[in-house]
Design a protein around this motif. Structure first.
Motif, short mmCIF file in Angstrom:
data_model
loop_
_atom_site.label_atom_id
_atom_site.label_comp_id
_atom_site.label_asym_id
_atom_site.label_seq_id
_atom_site.Cartn_x
_atom_site.Cartn_y
_atom_site.Cartn_z
N ASN A 220 5.96 1.99 4.98
CA ASN A 220 4.75 2.49 5.52
C ASN A 220 5.19 3.93 6.30
N MET A 221 6.28 3.49 7.38
CA MET A 221 6.94 4.37 7.84
C MET A 221 7.71 5.77 7.07
N VAL A 222 8.53 5.16 6.16
CA VAL A 222 9.49 5.99 5.24
C VAL A 222 8.48 6.69 4.30
N VAL A 223 7.32 6.22 3.60
CA VAL A 223 6.56 7.07 2.88
C VAL A 223 5.62 8.12 3.75
N LEU A 224 5.39 7.75 4.85
CA LEU A 224 4.53 8.69 5.52
C LEU A 224 5.44 9.82 5.99
N VAL B 189 0.79 -1.14 -0.13
CA VAL B 189 -0.27 0.09 -0.03
C VAL B 189 0.91 1.25 -0.08
N PRO B 190 2.03 1.27 0.82
CA PRO B 190 2.82 2.57 0.79
C PRO B 190 3.41 2.85 -0.43
N ALA B 191 3.86 1.51 -1.16
CA ALA B 191 4.50 1.70 -2.52
C ALA B 191 3.57 2.45 -3.45
N TYR B 192 2.38 1.90 -3.41
CA TYR B 192 1.34 2.40 -4.29
C TYR B 192 1.38 3.76 -4.32
N ALA B 193 0.96 4.21 -2.96
CA ALA B 193 0.81 5.76 -2.66
C ALA B 193 1.89 6.55 -3.14
N LEU B 194 3.18 6.04 -2.90
CA LEU B 194 4.43 6.72 -3.20
C LEU B 194 4.23 7.20 -4.74
N PHE B 195 3.94 6.10 -5.44
CA PHE B 195 3.90 6.05 -7.17
C PHE B 195 2.71 6.86 -7.53
N LYS B 196 1.44 6.82 -6.97
CA LYS B 196 0.41 7.41 -7.26
C LYS B 196 0.37 8.97 -6.93
N SER B 197 1.02 9.31 -5.80
CA SER B 197 1.04 10.62 -5.31
C SER B 197 1.48 11.62 -6.17
N THR C 206 11.24 8.04 -11.94
CA THR C 206 11.56 7.79 -10.34
C THR C 206 10.31 7.22 -9.44
N GLY C 207 9.18 7.44 -9.94
CA GLY C 207 8.00 6.51 -9.20
C GLY C 207 8.19 5.09 -9.92
N TRP C 208 8.34 4.93 -11.15
CA TRP C 208 8.74 3.53 -11.56
C TRP C 208 9.73 2.67 -10.81
N PHE C 209 10.93 3.51 -10.68
CA PHE C 209 11.90 2.99 -10.22
C PHE C 209 11.65 2.71 -8.68
N ALA C 210 10.82 3.62 -7.93
CA ALA C 210 10.71 3.32 -6.51
C ALA C 210 9.75 2.02 -6.49
N ILE C 211 8.72 2.19 -7.21
CA ILE C 211 7.47 1.09 -6.63
C ILE C 211 8.27 -0.16 -7.36
N ILE C 212 9.04 -0.34 -8.16
CA ILE C 212 9.76 -1.56 -8.44
C ILE C 212 10.51 -2.10 -7.49
N ILE C 213 11.64 -1.28 -7.12
CA ILE C 213 12.43 -1.50 -5.99
C ILE C 213 11.92 -1.86 -4.74
#
Length: 231
Positions: free
Chosen positions: A134-138, A83-91, A98-105
């Motif tokens: 979850n902590m990092v993305v928040l 869920v946090p990875a999705y939020a980071l990508f979609k936000s 960079t969003g694709w890189f983050a969600i994949i890694i």
């Protein structure tokens, strides 16, 4: 209640994390980020108390039909990673590649880390960054640093999963526990506060998040430097 019923109740409490993950995901799909993080904070709190309860009622012995460790890992992957990875990508915090890189890694390295039998040390700390995205993305939502800072931080933590650097387990690492538990509870409080005020840039919650996050990230490595790998 019998001891077996209490042990089963602990499994049921753990399983509520799956419901909380779904509620968080539904909020994320609607881009209601504050609501999503509030659900994730509740899930984080549940995850913090179900472990001590599982050990108190010895769920392996008294409710052996369900594998509590596997159940916990499944839910942790949903609430800590997916869920946090999705939020980071979609936000839009990480635009373009960079969003694709983050969600994949994030999703790939976390899947490998969660399956690593060496993830816990003798003192019940984590060996490598324990995938607490979850902590990092928040914190990234709260502070909104430059996207180069964000993507570099994500890459650094993903690499840190596979190096022998310790990270404290808030409830199980005995050394400095008198500090670690209040810091973990403080992080939960400040995270909920930040989400509740929709990550307002002038919120005092952000200072609390920075202080508690730095401690939780660095405490294990500092212990390792002072006491060594066997300390």
């Amino acid at each position: 209640m019998t001891i077996s019923q209490k042990a089963l109740a602990v499994h049921l409490l753990t399983a509520t994390g799956a419901v909380l993950a779904m509620l968080a995901m539904l909020a994320a799909v609607d881009e209601k980020w504050s609501l999503m993080f509030l659900w994730l904070v509740v899930a984080f709190f549940v995850d913090g108390i179900d472990g001590p309860l599982a050990r108190r009622y010895d769920v392996k012995k008294n409710s052996p039909i369900f594998d509590g460790v596997l159940l916990d890992l499944i839910i942790d992957y949903l609430t800590y990673v997916f869920v946090p990875a999705y939020a980071l990508f979609k936000s839009g915090l990480l635009p373009g590649w960079t969003g694709w890189f983050a969600i994949i890694i994030i999703t790939f390295t976390s899947a490998m880390y969660f399956a690593d039998s060496r993830m816990k040390t003798k003192d019940y700390s984590f060996s490598g960054f324990p995938g607490c995205w979850n902590m990092v993305v928040l914190v990234l939502f709260a502070l909104q640093p430059n996207f180069w800072v964000s993507v570099s931080f994500v890459a650094l933590l993903a690499a840190a999963m596979f190096v022998p650097v310790r990270f404290v387990h808030p409830m199980r690492t005995q050394r400095w526990r008198i500090i670690t538990i209040p810091m973990a509870l403080g992080w939960t409080f400040f995270a909920g506060w930040a989400a509740w005020v929709d990550f307002h840039p002038e919120s005092w919650a952000h200072y609390g998040l920075i202080i508690t996050s730095v401690y939780l990230l660095a405490a294990g490595a500092i212990q390792q430097l002072i006491f060594g790998l066997d300390g």
